[in-house]
Design a protein around this motif. Structure first.
Motif: not given
Lengths: 403, 299
Positions: A180-182, A186-188, A221-233, A277-280
């Protein structure tokens, strides 16, 4: 639709509908599947299910008892021959893969002869010794003979009693928090790379000025962050489903390592508390880099430094395995970038003290706040510097903030 | 209240004073020319107006007050640094940017198709932006500025890379928008286009206002110091005339400060010089620009 979602949707579609994304999506599961598959193929090539013959001149197996077969191996049939000539004829006719000769003085000498045309399978050799052992113990009570033949299951327990595992090594369930940490790691790393690219792309295309006169920097930045989180997910969910399918298949096939899927949820929670917080922190740093560099390519070379920092625990992991409480392990558990992986690895063999997790969460959070502050300065100073790199020194010069 | 009111703005970057003291108003439904030599502070002034930069001092009112997120949807901006997403198809790029201006998708598609037809880009809409020529990208940039049908347009060098045909097209579009009541601020070095399009201008040099007002009034203000004369023969030296130069068969007589055109006419008739043409020379905007900047630099 809110503008922040429009940016997120654009960023998601722009990346996910690329051929390179499909490659990223499938390459890691394919690589894992290839490695596992190759392992299975090599193991199966070492096995041979043909019967094995034996000539018992020592008369220790006159009334042969079949040995219990463990794991997923098919039982190998052992055929008794009266003479070596018969066994040799059978071997030459390829009815058996090999034969053993137990000479009459076997009990005194321990010597056995093995005859084969081609080296017998690993499974046949292993099962032969189980077969021989249980027959040598045939005069003992069945319970003792069977226990001796099947060996002993040792459970390794940590000093604090909170970690237990079989002596054959950690199970898949023990490894789950590390996996899970890996996955978080990877997501980060992937998300932050995408984010850095997304910000650098605005500079590279010189669209920053048009965009910030259409939406606020926060929406951008918020929009890009959300988009990128969705890509990672998307990546994580796809990989997760593939892993789940693989694990279920492995359990179905009776592979021992995947039988125990129980995990320590407190470790998973601690991992998540550090990961957020590491992700942020990493995302904000990537935004900073994205606004400082002149092109996506340049940004990628900078971001690789952060990947190296994150990988340090994997390089020095042996030290944690020997002593999960040593000063290097504790230090790396508290530092930004290394904390997530270090704590997950230490938790495999040891219960990391709660205070270390708490301090790590605080350090990551403070780091994240500092990185957000830095990113906002970099964005204001660097967003219109098309083709020019913003120097780190300028970020800290207070008089430049008005730009 | 005017759509734009700028009062005594100043802005410096480190030791560089980009804008020292600039003030102007832009009236509703006019085309306003923001002029000045390179490095005069035009772009900085525009960025202050659009709230990209905060001024060190001074006040800006845009569409009735300070800039807000809502107002961004009512403004079209084409910056000096051209920028479109190079790696995606033109249509997708423009629709995305229109969506950031809050334009509903259906409306944006319809308006976009109309503009693509008009700017002769319809057949290129599926091409990636980077595959378009410079002129096509310029037209795409103009479409991006207009697509969300803004009531205020700020446009920096709109005629760059355009051939005469497309240049006329852009001018026609701008005049149509003015007729519809849209307010336009245009920053350009092409003085001929300013003369044809602008109602009023502001000339900035070294970060300060040097010329501001109605274009016709400005030209009148700068006329009177020269007359255009056509005669059958060469002209002798004349009192009160500083310089005589030849312009396409005519003579341009530059007058001394205390000499009027009437004085020159009297002198010419007194000397029995046969005049085929005598008119007060109205300077071109380009001449006014050079004169004002040179005078400013001399000071």
């Amino acid at each position: 639709m809110n503008k922040i979602w429009r940016v997120a949707l654009y960023e998601y579609r722009r990346n996910v509908f690329k051929k390179s994304f499909l490659f990223t999506l499938l390459s890691i599961p394919l690589m894992v599947a290839f490695s596992v598959g190759l392992g299975f193929v090599l193991t199966s090539l070492e096995n041979n299910d043909l019967p094995v013959g034996y000539i018992d001149q020592a008369h220790v197996m006159d009334e042969a008892i079949p040995a219990p077969v463990s794991g997923q191996s098919e039982p190998v049939i052992f055929i008794s021959f009266q003479s070596e000539n018969e066994a040799r004829a059978s071997l030459e006719a390829q009815e058996i893969q090999a034969y053993y000769v137990l000479p009459s003085d076997y009990l005194e000498t321990r010597r056995i002869e093995l005859v084969y045309a081609k080296k017998p399978g690993e499974n046949a050799v292993r099962q032969w010794y189980d077969f021989l052992q249980i027959n040598l113990l045939s005069d003992q009570p069945e319970e003792i003979a069977s226990r001796t033949a099947s060996g002993t299951d040792v459970t390794v327990r940590s000093l604090d009693g909170k970690r237990t595992m079989a002596d054959s090594g950690p199970t898949f369930g023990n490894f789950m928090p590390v996996f899970i940490s890996l996955a978080f790691l990877a997501l980060i790393l992937m998300s932050s790379g995408f984010l850095m690219g997304a910000v650098a792309e605005e500079k590279e295309n010189r669209t920053m000025e048009i965009v910030v006169t259409s939406i606020s920097p926060l929406q951008l930045i918020g929009g890009k962050l959300l988009g990128v989180i969705a890509i990672g997910l998307t990546l994580l969910v796809t990989w997760g489903l593939i892993v789940l399918a693989g694990v279920l298949a492995a359990r179905q096939m009776g592979i021992g390592w995947f039988q125990d899927l129980g995990m320590d949820w407190s470790v998973v929670l601690a991992t998540a508390a550090i990961a957020v917080p590491s992700y942020v922190l990493v995302s904000a740093l990537m935004i900073t880099i994205g606004t400082m560099v002149t092109s996506t390519q340049e940004g990628q070379s900078f971001s690789s430094i952060f990947i190296i920092f994150h990988m340090i625990p994997l390089y020095v992991g042996v030290a944690f395995l020997k002593n999960p409480a040593n000063s290097l392990a504790v230090t790396l558990s508290l530092l930004p970038f290394t904390s997530l992986m270090t704590i997950a690895m230490r938790n495999l063999f040891y219960s990391v003290p709660a205070w270390q997790v708490a301090v790590s969460v605080c350090v990551q959070t403070l780091g994240a706040l500092g990185a957000i502050w830095l990113a906002s300065r970099a964005f204001r100073l660097g967003m219109l510097r098309y083709g020019q790199r913003l120097r780190w020194r300028r970020l800290f010069q207070s008089r430049q903030l008005g730009e | 209240m005017h759509p734009i009111e700028v009062s005594q703005i100043a802005k410096s970057f480190g030791d560089t004073q980009a804008v020292v003291d600039v003030s102007f108003d832009v009236k509703g439904g006019e085309i306003f020319g923001l002029l000045g030599p390179n490095g005069a502070g035009k772009t900085t002034a525009i960025r202050i107006v659009l709230d990209i930069f905060q001024p060190d001092r001074g006040k800006v009112s845009i569409l009735g007050g300070p800039m807000s997120e809502d107002k961004k949807d009512r403004i079209g901006y084409m910056p000096e640094e051209r920028g479109l997403y190079q790696d995606i198809p033109l249509e997708r790029c423009l629709l995305y940017l229109a969506s950031l201006k809050g334009t509903p998708d259906q409306k944006a598609r319809k308006t976009l198709n109309d503009y693509l037809e008009r700017f002769d880009l319809a057949e290129h809409k599926s091409k990636k932006v980077k595959e378009l020529s410079k002129g096509m990208q310029q037209k795409a940039q103009i479409i991006n500025t207009l697509l969300h049908q803004p009531e205020l347009i700020i446009i920096d060098e709109p005629f760059t890379a355009l051939d005469p045909l497309n240049l006329q097209l852009v001018k026609d579009v701008m005049q149509e928008l003015r007729a519809q009541g849209v307010t336009i601020i245009m920053s350009t070095h092409q003085m001929q286009q300013v003369e044809e399009l602008c109602d009023r201008i502001l000339l900035i040099n070294d970060g300060i206002n040097v010329l501001y007002g109605n274009l016709d009034e400005i030209r009148q203000r700068f006329s009177g110091h020269a007359v255009m004369v056509r005669t059958g023969s060469n002209l002798p030296e004349l009192p009160g005339v500083k310089d005589i130069s030849s312009h396409n068969g005519d003579f341009k007589l530059t007058l001394m400060e205390d000499t009027t055109p009437q004085d020159v006419l009297k002198t010419l008739t007194a000397r029995d010089i046969i005049l085929e043409k005598f008119e007060i020379a109205v300077p071109t905007l380009s001449e006014i620009f050079i004169r004002v900047i040179e005078e400013g630099d001399a000071k």
